[in-house]
Scaffold this motif. Structure first.
Motif, PDB file in Angstrom:
ATOM      1  N   ALA A  85       0.829  -1.206   0.000  1.00  0.00           N
ATOM      2  CA  ALA A  85       0.000   0.000   0.000  1.00  0.00           C
ATOM      3  C   ALA A  85       0.862   1.254   0.000  1.00  0.00           C
ATOM      4  O   ALA A  85       0.576   2.231  -0.719  1.00  0.00           O
ATOM      5  CB  ALA A  85      -0.928  -0.010   1.219  1.00  0.00           C
ATOM      6  N   MET A  86       1.930   1.245   0.779  1.00  0.00           N
ATOM      7  CA  MET A  86       2.826   2.392   0.875  1.00  0.00           C
ATOM      8  C   MET A  86       3.461   2.692  -0.477  1.00  0.00           C
ATOM      9  O   MET A  86       3.525   3.841  -0.918  1.00  0.00           O
ATOM     10  CB  MET A  86       3.915   2.089   1.909  1.00  0.00           C
ATOM     11  N   ARG A  87       3.907   1.645  -1.154  1.00  0.00           N
ATOM     12  CA  ARG A  87       4.617   1.846  -2.415  1.00  0.00           C
ATOM     13  C   ARG A  87       3.672   2.295  -3.525  1.00  0.00           C
ATOM     14  O   ARG A  87       4.077   3.020  -4.436  1.00  0.00           O
ATOM     15  CB  ARG A  87       5.374   0.578  -2.803  1.00  0.00           C
ATOM     16  N   GLN A  88       2.428   1.890  -3.472  1.00  0.00           N
ATOM     17  CA  GLN A  88       1.469   2.395  -4.451  1.00  0.00           C
ATOM     18  C   GLN A  88       1.221   3.887  -4.256  1.00  0.00           C
ATOM     19  O   GLN A  88       1.159   4.654  -5.228  1.00  0.00           O
ATOM     20  CB  GLN A  88       0.153   1.620  -4.356  1.00  0.00           C
ATOM     21  N   ILE A  89       1.094   4.301  -3.009  1.00  0.00           N
ATOM     22  CA  ILE A  89       0.910   5.727  -2.719  1.00  0.00           C
ATOM     23  C   ILE A  89       2.123   6.514  -3.198  1.00  0.00           C
ATOM     24  O   ILE A  89       1.991   7.578  -3.839  1.00  0.00           O
ATOM     25  CB  ILE A  89       0.669   5.940  -1.213  1.00  0.00           C
ATOM     26  N   GLU A  90       3.323   6.015  -2.903  1.00  0.00           N
ATOM     27  CA  GLU A  90       4.548   6.695  -3.316  1.00  0.00           C
ATOM     28  C   GLU A  90       4.629   6.824  -4.827  1.00  0.00           C
ATOM     29  O   GLU A  90       4.989   7.886  -5.355  1.00  0.00           O
ATOM     30  CB  GLU A  90       5.766   5.924  -2.789  1.00  0.00           C
ATOM     31  N   GLN A  91       4.273   5.749  -5.534  1.00  0.00           N
ATOM     32  CA  GLN A  91       4.360   5.803  -6.997  1.00  0.00           C
ATOM     33  C   GLN A  91       3.337   6.759  -7.588  1.00  0.00           C
ATOM     34  O   GLN A  91       3.633   7.485  -8.541  1.00  0.00           O
ATOM     35  CB  GLN A  91       4.185   4.408  -7.585  1.00  0.00           C
ATOM     36  N   ARG A  92       2.153   6.771  -7.030  1.00  0.00           N
ATOM     37  CA  ARG A  92       1.145   7.724  -7.534  1.00  0.00           C
ATOM     38  C   ARG A  92       1.576   9.166  -7.277  1.00  0.00           C
ATOM     39  O   ARG A  92       1.373  10.048  -8.122  1.00  0.00           O
ATOM     40  CB  ARG A  92      -0.213   7.438  -6.879  1.00  0.00           C
ATOM     41  N   ASN A  93       2.163   9.419  -6.113  1.00  0.00           N
ATOM     42  CA  ASN A  93       2.651  10.771  -5.815  1.00  0.00           C
ATOM     43  C   ASN A  93       3.754  11.174  -6.790  1.00  0.00           C
ATOM     44  O   ASN A  93       3.778  12.313  -7.280  1.00  0.00           O
ATOM     45  CB  ASN A  93       3.169  10.840  -4.381  1.00  0.00           C
ATOM     46  N   ALA A  94       4.669  10.265  -7.062  1.00  0.00           N
ATOM     47  CA  ALA A  94       5.765  10.549  -7.992  1.00  0.00           C
ATOM     48  C   ALA A  94       5.230  10.792  -9.394  1.00  0.00           C
ATOM     49  O   ALA A  94       5.664  11.722 -10.090  1.00  0.00           O
ATOM     50  CB  ALA A  94       6.761   9.390  -7.993  1.00  0.00           C
TER      51      ALA A  94
END
Length: 259
Positions: A85-94
């Protein structure tokens, strides 16, 4: 930093890349582009500068992340599901920072990506749905980078998944005829940009967008213990020194064109 990624902008190919002239690609016949990579943050490392320029020109860019990134941290206190979940949020932010509006997460297990039938079909369906003129992927033949890094197997297999979906599957109606019932008809791309190739043929100047590229990479907070040190290292390592002493930055690709 978690060692999925080599934090370089083709600096491992510096000898070859330095022989290329900087180019301004003509994307006048490109309306959509898809970047197919293994892990969250791979796209930001290998082609964020290029994608920023595409998005600025009105090209709709989609990131397709094949694995869930569930091995991308060494902290035993973070659970697998929390990390996904954390990495999906990070990728969407990027992606948002770079002007990319859509990120697809294909959900394969991190570390065990293989070009299996099921993932090829899913990638083919996405290509037929989006109908991009241009795809960026990783080099499936790249086992070693420089003198101190073994390329992650997911990076290689992501290249294979992409290439095998592009050809022979995506533009051949004999592959997956059931997709026509879904409205997803065969599609042939015009351009393939391969990152990490031994013989790159295009070097895109991303100097003006380097700061945004680095900010996008640093959106992946789960990957960096010391982001300030990482940023300083990249600025120094990625730059190509010019005659006037300034540094210029680039992303390089092997470009293939299809009629």
């Amino acid at each position: 930093m978690y060692a999925h990624n080599v934090p370089t902008c083709d600096k491992e190919n510096a000898t070859v890349s330095d022989t290329l002239d900087y180019s301004m690609p003509d994307w006048s016949d490109v309306a959509c582009a898809v970047v197919i990579v293994a892990h969250p943050d791979d796209a930001d490392f290998i082609c964020a500068g290029t994608c920023i320029q595409m998005a600025r020109q009105g090209i709709e860019v989609t990131y397709m992340v094949l694995t869930n990134g569930d091995k991308g941290n060494h902290n035993p206190e973070i659970t697998r599901n929390q990390l996904i979940a954390m990495r999906q949020i990070e990728q969407r932010n990027a992606a948002r920072l770079c002007g990319i509006k859509e990120v697809l997460f294909m959900g394969e297990e991190d570390g065990f990506l293989r070009p299996r039938r099921a993932i090829r079909k899913r990638v083919t369906r996405a290509i037929r749905r989006i109908r991009p003129q241009l795809i960026i992927c990783t080099n499936p033949d790249r086992y070693f980078v420089g003198d101190g890094y073994i390329n992650h197997p997911d990076h290689r297999h992501a290249g294979l998944v992409a290439i095998e979906a592009i050809f022979p599957a995506a533009d051949n109606p004999m592959f997956y005829p059931d997709m026509a019932d879904e409205g997803y008809h065969p599609h042939k791309i015009k351009y393939l940009y391969v990152h990490g190739h031994d013989a790159p043929s295009m070097k895109i100047d991303i100097t003006a967008d380097l700061a945004t590229k680095i900010d996008a990479i640093l959106c992946h907070k789960s990957q960096f213990d010391d982001p300030d040190a990482a940023k300083s290292r990249w600025i120094e390592m990625w730059g190509e020194k010019q005659e006037d002493g300034s540094l210029r930055y680039a992303e390089s690709f092997k470009v293939m064109k299809f009629g």
